[in-house]
Write a protein that holds these residues in place. Sequence first.
Motif, PDB file in Angstrom:
ATOM      1  N   GLU A 220       0.961  -1.151  -0.001  1.00  8.88           N
ATOM      2  CA  GLU A 220       0.061   0.188  -0.042  1.00  8.88           C
ATOM      3  C   GLU A 220       0.853   1.139   0.003  1.00  8.88           C
ATOM      4  O   GLU A 220       0.457   2.080  -0.909  1.00  8.88           O
ATOM      5  CB  GLU A 220      -0.816   0.047   1.097  1.00  8.88           C
ATOM      6  CG  GLU A 220      -2.019  -1.037   1.136  1.00  8.88           C
ATOM      7  CD  GLU A 220      -2.807  -1.336   2.402  1.00  8.88           C
ATOM      8  OE1 GLU A 220      -2.283  -0.476   3.547  1.00  8.88           O
ATOM      9  OE2 GLU A 220      -3.884  -1.732   2.446  1.00  8.88           O
ATOM     10  N   TYR A 370      -5.282  -9.955  12.534  1.00 11.05           N
ATOM     11  CA  TYR A 370      -5.406  -9.335  11.167  1.00 11.05           C
ATOM     12  C   TYR A 370      -4.143  -9.506  10.359  1.00 11.05           C
ATOM     13  O   TYR A 370      -3.046  -9.523  11.083  1.00 11.05           O
ATOM     14  CB  TYR A 370      -5.608  -7.771  11.483  1.00 11.05           C
ATOM     15  CG  TYR A 370      -4.535  -6.919  12.003  1.00 11.05           C
ATOM     16  CD1 TYR A 370      -4.466  -6.907  13.332  1.00 11.05           C
ATOM     17  CD2 TYR A 370      -3.570  -6.427  11.060  1.00 11.05           C
ATOM     18  CE1 TYR A 370      -3.401  -6.123  14.026  1.00 11.05           C
ATOM     19  CE2 TYR A 370      -2.374  -5.746  11.781  1.00 11.05           C
ATOM     20  CZ  TYR A 370      -2.269  -5.629  12.954  1.00 11.05           C
ATOM     21  OH  TYR A 370      -1.488  -4.869  13.757  1.00 11.05           O
ATOM     22  N   ALA A 372      -0.889  -8.387   8.489  1.00 11.96           N
ATOM     23  CA  ALA A 372      -0.145  -7.315   9.193  1.00 11.96           C
ATOM     24  C   ALA A 372      -0.084  -6.159   7.750  1.00 11.96           C
ATOM     25  O   ALA A 372       0.065  -4.914   8.020  1.00 11.96           O
ATOM     26  CB  ALA A 372       1.173  -7.665   9.427  1.00 11.96           C
ATOM     27  N   SER A 375      -3.635  -2.353   6.180  1.00  7.96           N
ATOM     28  CA  SER A 375      -4.015  -1.233   7.298  1.00  7.96           C
ATOM     29  C   SER A 375      -5.354  -1.009   7.665  1.00  7.96           C
ATOM     30  O   SER A 375      -5.649  -0.866   9.062  1.00  7.96           O
ATOM     31  CB  SER A 375      -3.331  -0.048   6.733  1.00  7.96           C
ATOM     32  OG  SER A 375      -3.959   0.516   5.678  1.00  7.96           O
ATOM     33  N   GLN A 378      -6.133  -3.673  10.158  1.00  8.47           N
ATOM     34  CA  GLN A 378      -5.599  -3.229  11.400  1.00  8.47           C
ATOM     35  C   GLN A 378      -6.398  -2.187  12.112  1.00  8.47           C
ATOM     36  O   GLN A 378      -6.638  -2.601  13.523  1.00  8.47           O
ATOM     37  CB  GLN A 378      -4.289  -2.910  11.190  1.00  8.47           C
ATOM     38  CG  GLN A 378      -3.561  -2.391  12.450  1.00  8.47           C
ATOM     39  CD  GLN A 378      -2.106  -1.433  12.118  1.00  8.47           C
ATOM     40  OE1 GLN A 378      -1.767  -1.528  11.190  1.00  8.47           O
ATOM     41  NE2 GLN A 378      -1.752  -0.677  13.124  1.00  8.47           N
ATOM     42  N   TYR A 379      -6.787  -1.105  11.619  1.00  7.64           N
ATOM     43  CA  TYR A 379      -7.504  -0.019  12.200  1.00  7.64           C
ATOM     44  C   TYR A 379      -8.716  -0.362  12.709  1.00  7.64           C
ATOM     45  O   TYR A 379      -9.316  -0.197  13.740  1.00  7.64           O
ATOM     46  CB  TYR A 379      -7.650   1.122  11.237  1.00  7.64           C
ATOM     47  CG  TYR A 379      -6.268   1.797  10.707  1.00  7.64           C
ATOM     48  CD1 TYR A 379      -5.128   1.484  11.421  1.00  7.64           C
ATOM     49  CD2 TYR A 379      -6.301   2.482   9.584  1.00  7.64           C
ATOM     50  CE1 TYR A 379      -4.028   1.916  11.047  1.00  7.64           C
ATOM     51  CE2 TYR A 379      -5.167   2.948   9.115  1.00  7.64           C
ATOM     52  CZ  TYR A 379      -4.047   2.423   9.548  1.00  7.64           C
ATOM     53  OH  TYR A 379      -2.857   3.019   9.176  1.00  7.64           O
ATOM     54  N   LEU A 382      -8.441  -2.473  15.708  1.00  6.21           N
ATOM     55  CA  LEU A 382      -8.145  -1.849  17.082  1.00  6.21           C
ATOM     56  C   LEU A 382      -9.158  -1.127  17.569  1.00  6.21           C
ATOM     57  O   LEU A 382      -9.463  -1.107  18.711  1.00  6.21           O
ATOM     58  CB  LEU A 382      -7.212  -0.858  16.597  1.00  6.21           C
ATOM     59  CG  LEU A 382      -5.696  -1.417  16.353  1.00  6.21           C
ATOM     60  CD1 LEU A 382      -4.647  -0.207  15.920  1.00  6.21           C
ATOM     61  CD2 LEU A 382      -5.093  -1.912  17.827  1.00  6.21           C
ATOM     62  N   ALA A 383     -10.172  -0.509  16.522  1.00  8.11           N
ATOM     63  CA  ALA A 383     -11.148   0.186  17.110  1.00  8.11           C
ATOM     64  C   ALA A 383     -12.357  -0.601  17.595  1.00  8.11           C
ATOM     65  O   ALA A 383     -12.848  -0.365  18.767  1.00  8.11           O
ATOM     66  CB  ALA A 383     -12.149   0.926  15.603  1.00  8.11           C
ATOM     67  N   VAL A 397      -5.413  -7.801  19.911  1.00  4.09           N
ATOM     68  CA  VAL A 397      -5.333  -7.453  18.720  1.00  4.09           C
ATOM     69  C   VAL A 397      -3.769  -7.958  18.418  1.00  4.09           C
ATOM     70  O   VAL A 397      -2.983  -7.462  19.116  1.00  4.09           O
ATOM     71  CB  VAL A 397      -5.239  -6.137  18.241  1.00  4.09           C
ATOM     72  CG1 VAL A 397      -5.304  -5.685  16.849  1.00  4.09           C
ATOM     73  CG2 VAL A 397      -6.925  -5.561  18.509  1.00  4.09           C
ATOM     74  N   GLU A 398      -3.724  -8.739  17.487  1.00  2.00           N
ATOM     75  CA  GLU A 398      -2.353  -9.200  16.925  1.00  2.00           C
ATOM     76  C   GLU A 398      -2.308  -9.284  15.388  1.00  2.00           C
ATOM     77  O   GLU A 398      -3.214  -9.630  14.549  1.00  2.00           O
ATOM     78  CB  GLU A 398      -2.190 -10.537  17.327  1.00  2.00           C
ATOM     79  CG  GLU A 398      -0.970 -10.807  17.987  1.00  2.00           C
ATOM     80  CD  GLU A 398      -0.932 -12.199  18.736  1.00  2.00           C
ATOM     81  OE1 GLU A 398      -0.078 -13.221  18.211  1.00  2.00           O
ATOM     82  OE2 GLU A 398      -1.222 -12.527  19.910  1.00  2.00           O
ATOM     83  N   GLY A 399      -1.234  -8.610  14.963  1.00  5.65           N
ATOM     84  CA  GLY A 399      -1.062  -8.789  13.331  1.00  5.65           C
ATOM     85  C   GLY A 399      -0.157  -9.941  13.064  1.00  5.65           C
ATOM     86  O   GLY A 399       0.925 -10.238  13.545  1.00  5.65           O
ATOM     87  N   LYS A 400      -0.547 -10.503  12.082  1.00 10.91           N
ATOM     88  CA  LYS A 400       0.359 -11.664  11.413  1.00 10.91           C
ATOM     89  C   LYS A 400       0.606 -11.364  10.016  1.00 10.91           C
ATOM     90  O   LYS A 400      -0.049 -10.963   9.312  1.00 10.91           O
ATOM     91  CB  LYS A 400      -0.385 -13.111  11.314  1.00 10.91           C
ATOM     92  CG  LYS A 400      -0.960 -13.651  12.890  1.00 10.91           C
ATOM     93  CD  LYS A 400       0.172 -14.140  13.560  1.00 10.91           C
ATOM     94  CE  LYS A 400      -0.179 -14.409  14.949  1.00 10.91           C
ATOM     95  NZ  LYS A 400       1.169 -14.319  15.921  1.00 10.91           N
ATOM     96  N   ARG A 401       2.037 -11.774   9.703  1.00  6.91           N
ATOM     97  CA  ARG A 401       2.652 -11.413   8.590  1.00  6.91           C
ATOM     98  C   ARG A 401       2.385 -12.282   7.419  1.00  6.91           C
ATOM     99  O   ARG A 401       2.415 -12.024   6.262  1.00  6.91           O
ATOM    100  CB  ARG A 401       4.044 -11.214   8.673  1.00  6.91           C
ATOM    101  CG  ARG A 401       4.424 -10.286   9.631  1.00  6.91           C
ATOM    102  CD  ARG A 401       5.547  -9.403   9.521  1.00  6.91           C
ATOM    103  NE  ARG A 401       5.550  -8.286  10.485  1.00  6.91           N
ATOM    104  CZ  ARG A 401       5.571  -7.127  10.261  1.00  6.91           C
ATOM    105  NH1 ARG A 401       5.024  -6.709   9.226  1.00  6.91           N
ATOM    106  NH2 ARG A 401       5.429  -6.309  11.224  1.00  6.91           N
TER     107      ARG A 401
END
Lengths: 533, 287
Positions: A220, A370, A372, A375, A378-379, A382-383, A397-401
Amino acid sequence: MHVPKRLSVGRSLAILAAGLIVFCAMAASPALARDTLTLAVKGEPDDGYDPTLGWGRYGSPLFQSTLLKRDENLNIVNDLATSAALSADGLAWSVAIREDAKFSDGTPLTAEDVAYTFNTAAKAGGKVDLINLDKAEATGKYAVEFTLGKRDTTFINRLISLGIVPKAAHGPGYARKPVGSGPYMMVEWNEGQQMIAEANPHYYGRKPFFKRLVFLFTDEDTSFAAAKAGKVDVVVVPQALAVQTIPGMTLHPVKSVDNRGLMFPTVPDTGKTTDKGAPIGNDVTADLAIRRAVNVAIDRNVLVSGVLEGFGRPAYGPCDGLPWDNPENKIKDGDPEAARKILADAGWKDTDGDGIVEKDGLKAEFTVIYPAGRSIRQYLALACADMLKKIGINAKVEGKRSWDEIKHLMHSCVIVFGWGAHDPIEVYQLYSSHHAGDGWNNPGYYTNAKVDEYLDGAISAPGYEASLELWKKAQWDGETGSNAHGDAPWAWLVNLEHTYFISNHLDVGVSQVEPHGHGWPITANIQKWTWKD
Amino acid sequence: MSTLARTPALAERLGITDGRGRAMWVLGLCLAYFATLLLAAAFMGDAGLSTDFPNKKLAPCFEFPFGTDWLGRDMLVRTVKGLCRSLGIGLLAATVSSVVSAALGTLSATMGKRTDAVVTTLIDLVMATPHLVLLILVSFACGGGATGVIIAVAVSHWTRLARIIRAEILQLKQAEFVMVSRKLGRSPWWIARRHMLPHIAPQFTIGLILLFPHAILHSAGLTFLGFGLSPHNPSIGILLSESMRHISTGYWWLAILPGLSLLVTVKLFDVLGNSLRVITDPKTSQE
């Protein structure tokens, strides 16, 4: 020792000079060649460009063409087909195809190829849902007969989405080097970087204006930076960036049924795993009260205005606004009071005063995952987590690549997923117990016998019109269903508007309501794109 | 007049006229800064990290000294927490690196020619690989994630300190007072304790502290490039890479303030190390 040194200086000078020439040529080229279009619209497929393995299953395969297609208003019109008719018993489609169609290698496209494509896709058992197709048979050089084992009201969507491949040229390497009858043909594909396509000289339809398309597969941020530098003509940006301005480009928001939602595992954790070792089940989200409370607590309008900057609309189901959507899916959301009551009624109370509710010693906690690189997801995660904190649910919340990691966790964690297709089969894939744990379909192992009954009924209904009522009932029949009033296996959050920036000189006509962003939905009408000075 | 007369006395009493006293002051101030940072992060709580849409994209103001980001998160909280995370990674990496380098440096200097050759080759090997490439390779090999970043930063920073310690020990072994001690029959252990350690200890501590900024910058660099932590965790590298896309549209505070904070923190470590050297190094401690 001196000679080689001097030599290397000379060589580096030569390289420098060559580099300069190339650079000048590159700098000059955009001004000259306006028949080339550079697009950074994501959508690089992992499995390559083989329709029988799922490429283009949301429509517009670009390299291939389909029997039928949808126009800008989502009406179904002929493409390769000249006529398509369903028999009275609903078990046979007879399709006649045009006689002037050729593949990009110059060989004619015949009924044999169509039959081969469908039979192969059915056997591949991939992402193309052809479970009810018995066989496809060429009954003449330009006539095909599809025999269905069972009635399938969604079958017409496969005629719309499945690109036809040449029987002679199709094989294991096809996905990397597709040959098809679409408006463009692939010239070069550097995986993970870019793909170059040129207009197919044998295309039977309207010749596209642009001779050459360059697709950049950048993330992005890089795409956005490239657009700012004037290096691309079409770029898709996250909605959060759509409020910005890019010199020389205009914002082109396109309505879509592309949605985002939280997928809940609906079965408790009993220690079971899939055959690949992924754990199944989550004790917290297996409780209906938790799932309902989440649905009620989340304020979807705030998500739309806050995360999407207004480029979207709240989502209450997987198919908002489509003919098979049940309007009763809409709930009163953004209501923490009601959510807390739902939790309290089900026995979830905060006994130790840490702000998180418990029931029988189990804390209302789960992990929201989510990807990673995305975006917006991710948002949203989080929200949502912050909205849930207010009702005493702790969403970590956790981001996975990588998608592989997500695949491993998706049966036991809450995942921010996205769906959305012009095809009711998706409702089936999401909610039918037949698809529980099958690929990306129904990862939460949602099962409801009544819903299954409606879904199977909708598939085998006498006709498309008759199926609509059953699709709606599968979502909510007044007593049970798969929406937030019912079992709430998902908390649907938002429907996106896809936000593109396109060059001021580019005319892309009217874009159709886009499905989920796999592939390149914006290229659906690419033959009509033109360049104006 | 009286103030003028009193100033030198005050200055003298505070000890800012001599180099050692000045270094002490600087040292104290640096430590105070780091303590404040850690305490602030501990007491801030997570309230500033949660989304707050009505307050999004606010420029720095009284309520939000560092402004807020596009989800309404308080940038001051994010920056402080991010710096602390980076400090943590830096501390861990610097400790591991210094232990490794002390061990290898000592081995190489005392265990004979063959060991020396092996260790120096290893040092050359690691130093010859471009640092960032090595970091990326290691963090990738360790499966990415926070552990990947920590391991990568930890295993790639020991070389220079190892060299210094090896050289120092080699030099000390040939020093006259060590030779004399040996001739007088002192045990190697006694010599190591009484003669070597006082020389090595300051080198070691300062080396450790000067490793900090490297480790912090490299962990920020790695997270900036997208290795390591979940992108929503505040970490200075992530903050900077996120703000990159917003900076061109006038949200300058998203990049500049965290960037400046990183710069200040790293510079202070440098200052800290140098002051410590002034105080502990036998050559300068009397100035």
